[in-house]
Design a protein around this motif. Structure first.
Motif, short mmCIF file in Angstrom:
data_model
loop_
_atom_site.label_atom_id
_atom_site.label_comp_id
_atom_site.label_asym_id
_atom_site.label_seq_id
_atom_site.Cartn_x
_atom_site.Cartn_y
_atom_site.Cartn_z
N TYR A 1 0.86 -1.19 0.00
CA TYR A 1 0.00 0.00 0.00
C TYR A 1 0.89 1.23 0.00
CZ TYR A 1 -3.43 3.52 1.29
OH TYR A 1 -4.23 4.64 1.29
N ASN A 2 0.98 1.89 -1.16
CA ASN A 2 1.77 3.12 -1.30
C ASN A 2 3.18 2.95 -0.75
OD1 ASN A 2 -0.63 4.12 -2.29
ND2 ASN A 2 -1.03 5.49 -0.58
N SER B 1 -2.64 0.04 -3.49
CA SER B 1 -2.07 1.39 -3.53
C SER B 1 -2.94 2.38 -4.29
CB SER B 1 -0.68 1.35 -4.17
OG SER B 1 0.20 0.54 -3.43
#
Length: 375
Positions: free
Chosen positions: A10-11, A42
């Motif tokens: 995630y990111n 993400s």
């Protein structure tokens, strides 16, 4: 395929590129078929980076999820989509060193169902956490190991880094809440062959931590759900709840007997016997209900006699524990009493579980014969 490395993202920025580079250096020399499967939630340019990596490396795959987000569901989706016979779950934030993968595989090859890198055995270290997160992590581990029996097999039940045989998960359904998927797997898949290896927790380089108050609340809810759905753990808590009701009944009857002018000793004996009977009826109806569906008409009385014997015996033992704690160890009366109560609860539960409410060998053989006939 031999190995699937499942990595939720995630990111994560350029962590994914660094992760693939380090994993490649570790796994290629092993000469085993493998895949690196990113489960991506993400909202930044991480999917584009993963796409470029999958074009460059045939063993890199990714699934970008749009309609669903969350660490636990990302891992469970990854477990379903992974093709390897050995599944390795790790974070993409570089806190889980890929260099430990050969050690994980060696332990799996020894016959274990799951292998967990632990920060809390000899050679391990949790130096990557600040003091606040160390406190939160310690609290989460203690709560998990106290509340769920199966988690006591590991010193690091809240880890997000582990290897597990895919065969151990077949036919199992997982319903995780929050960020701790491993304890969900251990409890629901009945994992009991667990090995640990030491590892040094690495400081986080990029991205942001997923630790927050909302996730901590989800963790507690998750533990509560697992207790409700784990028969071996639920049984103990039901037993304690029944025991608490017995204390209330004992005191009420005792007070009633005294108000009627009954001598103290008679009032105590009567109230104790009534509370024991009440405890038996409730435990028989709820706590060990599933164990006596096919017993004979005499088994109810037989179990009651056993239960009374165990209750009286545990009372004698707990009295001895209390006396020893107070007179030999010189503990305070209150602490001595608590020690005696704890001993009584443990003895009562263990002996009743193994003797009073156990299924007899005859019933087991009859059940086996019935199953054979039905087939």
């Amino acid at each position: 395929m031999d190995i699937s490395i499942i990595i939720p993202t995630y990111n994560e920025g350029t962590n994914v590129q660094t992760m693939v580079s380090r994993l490649t250096k570790v796994i290629l020399p092993l000469n085993r078929t493998f895949e690196i499967l990113f489960m991506d939630d993400s909202t930044d340019d991480t999917p584009q980076q993963l796409g470029a990596l999958s074009e460059k490396y045939p063993f890199v795959n990714y699934i970008h999820r749009v309609d669903m987000r969350g660490l636990a569901s990302a891992v469970t989706d990854g477990l379903k989509n992974a093709r390897g016979s050995i599944l390795i779950v790790m974070d993409s934030d570089l806190q889980h060193p890929p260099e430990l993968i050969p050690d994980l595989l060696n332990k799996i090859n020894e016959g274990y169902q799951m292998v967990i890198p632990s920060r809390f055995i000899a050679g391990g270290n949790d130096g990557g956490l600040n003091y606040y997160r160390k406190l939160v992590s310690w609290t989460a581990r203690i709560i998990a190991r106290l509340t769920l029996k199966r988690l006591r097999k590991t010193t690091d039940p809240t880890s997000g880094f582990f290897a597990v045989r895919k065969s151990a998960l077949e036919g199992k359904e997982f319903h995780p809440i929050g960020w701790k998927i491993m304890l969900e797997i251990i409890v629901r898949a009945n994992i009991d062959q667990i090995a640990e290896i030491p590892y040094h927790f690495q400081a986080r380089d990029l991205g942001s931590s997923k630790m927050n108050a909302a996730e901590q609340l989800k963790y507690l809810i998750h533990l509560f759900k697992l207790i409700l759905e784990s028969e071996e753990d639920r049984r103990f808590y039901l037993f304690c709840l029944v025991g608490s009701s017995g204390v209330v009944i004992n005191l009420l009857v005792y007070k009633l007997m005294l108000s009627m002018g009954m001598p103290i000793m008679y009032a105590f004996l009567i109230s104790s016997l009534i509370s024991i009977l009440s405890n038996y009826l409730l435990n028989n109806a709820f706590t060990w209900r599933m164990r006596h569906k096919r017993k004979s008409r005499f088994s109810w009385f037989e179990r009651m006699v056993k239960y009374v014997i165990v209750s009286i015996a545990s009372l004698c033992v707990s009295s001895g524990v209390l006396s020893s704690a107070h007179y030999l160890l010189h503990l305070s009366p209150m602490l001595s009493g608590m020690t005696g109560i704890a001993a009584s609860v443990i003895i009562n539960f263990v002996v009743n579980d193994k003797w009073t409410f156990t299924t007899s060998k005859k019933n087991l053989s009859d059940k086996t014969v019935m199953q054979h006939v039905e087939k």
